[in-house]
Design an enzyme around this catalytic site. Structure first.
Site, short mmCIF file in Angstrom:
data_model
loop_
_atom_site.label_atom_id
_atom_site.label_comp_id
_atom_site.label_asym_id
_atom_site.label_seq_id
_atom_site.Cartn_x
_atom_site.Cartn_y
_atom_site.Cartn_z
N LYS A 114 0.81 -1.22 0.00
CA LYS A 114 0.00 0.00 0.00
C LYS A 114 0.84 1.27 0.00
O LYS A 114 0.38 2.31 -0.45
CB LYS A 114 -0.96 0.01 1.20
N LYS A 195 -6.35 -7.59 -11.27
CA LYS A 195 -7.37 -8.14 -10.37
C LYS A 195 -8.69 -7.38 -10.54
O LYS A 195 -8.68 -6.17 -10.76
CB LYS A 195 -6.92 -7.97 -8.91
N LYS A 198 -12.79 -2.38 -7.75
CA LYS A 198 -13.69 -1.26 -7.99
C LYS A 198 -12.96 -0.09 -8.65
O LYS A 198 -13.59 0.80 -9.19
CB LYS A 198 -14.38 -0.83 -6.70
#
Ligand code: TRP
Length: 327
Positions: A114, A195, A198
């Site tokens: 991240k 992947k 959203k």
């Protein structure tokens, strides 16, 4: 007393079919075995470690509650609550911080993914994320935690912290075990190397997508050269992904899907896939639409869930504080 089971989902936007198949569907099945005392929660404290809009946050929390219920979480069988309504989570996280080695958190794969190289500007909450997760679990003396394999490292830390606390202060915290959920690896419909997420809405099938939208996304999905409907990760990554979605939504395995479409082309396969997804989501969508009409009453019921969670969690926190010499 049945063994406790705890899991949470972050409210960060609309759920997609991967979230449903990998988490919610499994939670409902576990609940319905009747073998566990289930605690499920909306991990809103975790979700604010990433960029967010305060006006949207409460809406996302409420929407996720409706998703839990529409998927089949039953308030008579499970305790459903909102993490930030139970302040013991933050308090235990603080105490656990004091026995967590810096190096352990720095090694966490999810943190590294991240942040990349942006250590200086990364918020400390993101770094501390796994300790809050440990608190979520340990407060309820969970025996089992259903998670995907991306969370195994965090669960290992939870176990290590329980052991460390117990050896320093006396036996207080229960070491949980992961219940590994098989998460179908769903890739984006518009790019099978990415992947499903959203952040790529065109390639993502959301639980709330209308039938027309689902049809459009699936008919536009990229395919591979050739015309055979065959699972082959190397040669046919796009078709393999579509077969995986078909399997996950229908319960048929890849071989059964292949034989059903033997001698037929991609077009026919996609048309049927769209209908399978639409039908598969219909009961969820119907329930969710009904629940939306009762939003206020549902949120009141969640207040009761918060209270139940708070009772269990504050008892454990009191025990931890006592052992640690805190007031
Ligand atoms: N980190 C989990 C995820 O992103 C969500 C989560 C937060 C969780 N606290 C938890 C899962 C406690 C299980 C138990 O998937």
């Amino acid at each position: 007393m049945k063994p406790a089971l705890v899991s949470g989902i972050q409210p960060t936007g609309k759920l997609h079919i991967g979230n449903y198949l990998g988490a919610l569907k499994n939670f409902v099945e576990l609940q319905n075995t009747g073998k566990f005392q289930c605690f499920f929660f909306v991990a809103d404290l975790h979700s604010i470690t990433e960029e967010f809009n305060p006006k949207e946050k409460l809406k996302q929390v409420e929407n996720l509650i409706l998703d839990f219920l529409a998927a089949g979480i039953d308030l008579k069988k499970s305790v459903l609550f909102v993490q930030s309504a139970v302040s013991a989570h933050s308090e235990l996280a603080w105490i656990l911080n004091t026995i967590t080695p810096f190096g352990e958190l720095r090694r966490m794969t999810q943190f590294k993914e991240k942040t990349g190289e942006e250590y200086e500007t990364t918020n400390v909450g993101l770094f501390d994320y796994p300790v809050l997760m440990a608190a979520d679990i340990l407060l309820y003396s969970a025996k089992f935690v259903p998670v995907g394999d991306d969370q195994l490292q965090h669960l290992e830390l939870t176990r290590a912290l329980a052991r460390k606390f117990n050896s320093k202060f006396g036996n207080t915290l229960f070491e949980p075990k992961p219940l590994l959920t098989e998460i179908p690896r769903l890739m984006s419909l518009d790019d099978p190397t990415k992947k499903m997420s959203k952040s790529r809405p065109e390639g993502c099938l959301f639980l709330d997508d209308e039938p027309e939208v689902i049809r459009k996304k699936i008919m536009r999905a990229v395919t591979d050269s050739g015309s055979e409907v065959r699972a082959d990760r190397e040669q046919k990554p796009a078709v393999t992904n579509l077969i995986r979605i078909y399997s996950a939504m229908s319960g048929k395995n890849a071989a059964q899907v292949e034989s059903r479409f033997k001698g037929k082309g991609y077009g026919e396969f996609k048309k049927e896939l769209a209908e399978i997804v639409i039908q598969g989501l219909a009961p969820f969508q119907k329930r969710k639409n009904e629940l939306k009409k009762k939003r206020a009453a549902i949120m009141k019921q969640i207040t009761a869930g918060n209270k139940k969670a708070n009772m269990v969690a504050s008892k454990k926190l009191a025990e931890v504080k006592k052992k640690t010499g805190l007031v």
